[in-house]
Enzyme design. Structure first.
Site, PDB file in Angstrom:
ATOM      1  N   HIS A  43       0.839  -1.205   0.181  1.00 29.81           N
ATOM      2  CA  HIS A  43       0.178  -0.018  -0.070  1.00 29.81           C
ATOM      3  C   HIS A  43       0.999   1.282   0.196  1.00 29.81           C
ATOM      4  CE1 HIS A  43      -3.265  -2.738   1.081  1.00 29.81           C
ATOM      5  NE2 HIS A  43      -4.153  -1.818   0.781  1.00 29.81           N
ATOM      6  N   GLY A  44       2.163   1.200   0.859  1.00 31.04           N
ATOM      7  CA  GLY A  44       2.854   2.251   0.607  1.00 31.04           C
ATOM      8  C   GLY A  44       4.019   2.023   1.701  1.00 31.04           C
TER       9      GLY A  44
END
Lengths: 381, 79
Positions: free
Chosen positions: A317-318
């Site tokens: 997701h990051g």
């Protein structure tokens, strides 16, 4: 132009599906038109950002080269190293894009790069498995750049996608699919633009800014519901539009808040992502560890597998602490759930009672919402 | 061959229920979970010498003993 976010996009979308519907009703193939429309849509979506458009083009060329290259080399060299190198090359653009953000401040990539990367890795692994024997450029391009699902999925699988392209639907079959697609679009619009918007306007957007326990709990439920309606809504629209192009993109959500436990949850929430991680990370890690006997206990293998897989999912997701924590949180929950279900005599005795199922669903709902609170970054502000 | 498969499943699922119910859905009934499925793939490779990759077949095509037998038979015939 951001997909599914402006009335202009929906106007163009409506225009673009009309020829697809005509082709479907005439029992003609839709994929050639679909490919052309996808490319045109991409030009529109990235029309105001030359940087993103260039990155997308580079990404496409790199991935095409890696996929084609690996497909040609694989029959000659069966080495694992070749697979790892190819996968490494295929995820390099994504890693580059995410990490440049950390150092250069702004993101250098394009909308959807995280999702498209999954499609390439799937193809590479299945080439290695011997399930994919060739990469046709047109089919590859259509699968990778299929516009309805380009921004945030669902994550489809290439063989399934190509089978859909090749299956000839009769008029009545297409009409049924069209009807289902239109229904999914309407439901998605209701979820995202009505329910999601209402939740945001009257609840999430109005939570007080200062962080107290009560405010956090308030934010937690608001955010969880908003996330669901927004994302499930988007997914439904994307799937519905795919149906109009006679592509039966798999569903992403199946009543996730009614999951009876965390394992069930991951069979209901963001399914295309969950199943991808299951099929390409978890299963392969555990299978290798069992065959090579890395661990004495098979459960140890699966538990490490859960933590590893979910941790990676969070990281995908990051590169933020709370994303990784979100992943690890679910990894630990899965391990705890499995241990509990295997070892607790109490569970084994009561698991089929409706009272247990009700309580378990309620607890799962709250555990899940807390996970989303972590995911939102609220606790790290 | 069906006996061998049932034997493998019994070992993995910890019960010999599959012997008398070759059409029982292994996943839905809770007899087999993701770990069980992986163990099954590993055991089949060891027993029959055929390699089944995780995404080769959809779960709904091998979720009962009968479907599994059909699938393995087809795979053995094509090798």
């Amino acid at each position: 132009m951001i997909p599914y976010s402006s009335s202009f996009y929906f106007y163009i979308l409506a225009l673009s599906v009309l020829p697809a519907i005509a082709l479907g009703l005439l029992e003609k193939r839709i994929d050639t038109y679909g490919l052309i429309v996808s490319i045109l849509m991409l030009l529109l979506i990235f029309s105001n950002s030359r940087e993103q458009a260039i990155f997308l083009l580079l990404f496409y060329l790199i991935e095409l080269a890696v996929a084609k290259g690996y497909c040609l080399l694989r029959p000659k060299f069966r080495s694992r190293g070749l697979l790892w190198t190819s996968v490494g090359l295929s995820i390099a653009p994504l890693i580059f894009s995410k990490y440049v953000k950390i150092f250069a401040g702004h993101e250098l990539g394009f909308l959807g790069i995280s999702y498209l990367t999954f499609r390439i890795v799937q193809m590479l692994v299945e080439i290695n498995d011997g399930l994919i024997k060739e990469i046709g450029i047109l089919n590859f391009t259509y699968f990778l750049l299929f516009f309805p699902t380009i921004s945030s999925g669902p994550i489809d699988r290439s063989r399934r996608f190509i089978k859909d392209i090749q299956s000839r639907l009769t008029r009545s079959q297409y009409i049924e699919l069209l009807g289902e697609g239109l229904w999914k679009i309407m439901m998605g619009v209701g979820y995202k633009f009505i329910a999601g918007n209402l939740i945001y306007s009257f609840w999430l957007g109005r939570t007080p800014k200062n962080i107290t326990l009560l405010h956090a709990i308030d934010y937690m439920y608001a955010y969880s519901l908003y996330l669901f309606f927004d994302f499930a809504g988007y997914s439904s629209i994307a799937i519905g539009v795919s149906y109009i192009f006679s592509i039966k993109t798999p569903d992403n959500f199946n009543r996730p808040f009614f999951s009876r436990d965390i394992k069930d949850f991951w069979n209901r929430w963001h399914m295309s992502l969950s199943f991808w991680f299951r099929d390409f990370i978890f299963t392969r890690f555990v299978m290798t560890s069992l065959k090579s006997q890395w661990f004495r206990n098979k459960y140890t293998a699966s538990y490490i597998g859960y933590i590893l897989t979910m941790g990676l999912m969070g990281l995908w997701h990051g590169a933020r602490v709370f994303y990784i924590l979100y992943g690890l949180y679910h990894g630990v929950l899965l391990v705890a759930t499995d241990l509990f279900q295997r070892k607790s005599a109490w569970y084994i005795k009561h698991k089929d009672k409706w009272q247990w199922k009700f309580a378990s669903t309620a607890v799962t709902f709250n555990l899940v919402c807390f996970g989303f609170l972590i995911f939102s970054g609220y606790l790290f502000k | 061959m069906q006996e061998k498969i049932v034997e493998i499943l019994n070992k993995i699922c910890g019960t010999d229920e599959t012997k008398n119910h070759p059409d029982l859905n292994l996943f839905e009934s809770g007899l087999m979970d993701s770990l069980g499925f992986i163990e099954f793939l590993v055991a089949v490779e060891k027993e029959f010498g055929i390699n089944i990759s995780p995404t080769e077949v959809a779960r709904e095509d091998i979720d009962t003993v009968n479907k599994i037998v059909l699938f393995i038979r087809k795979k053995l015939d094509s090798e």
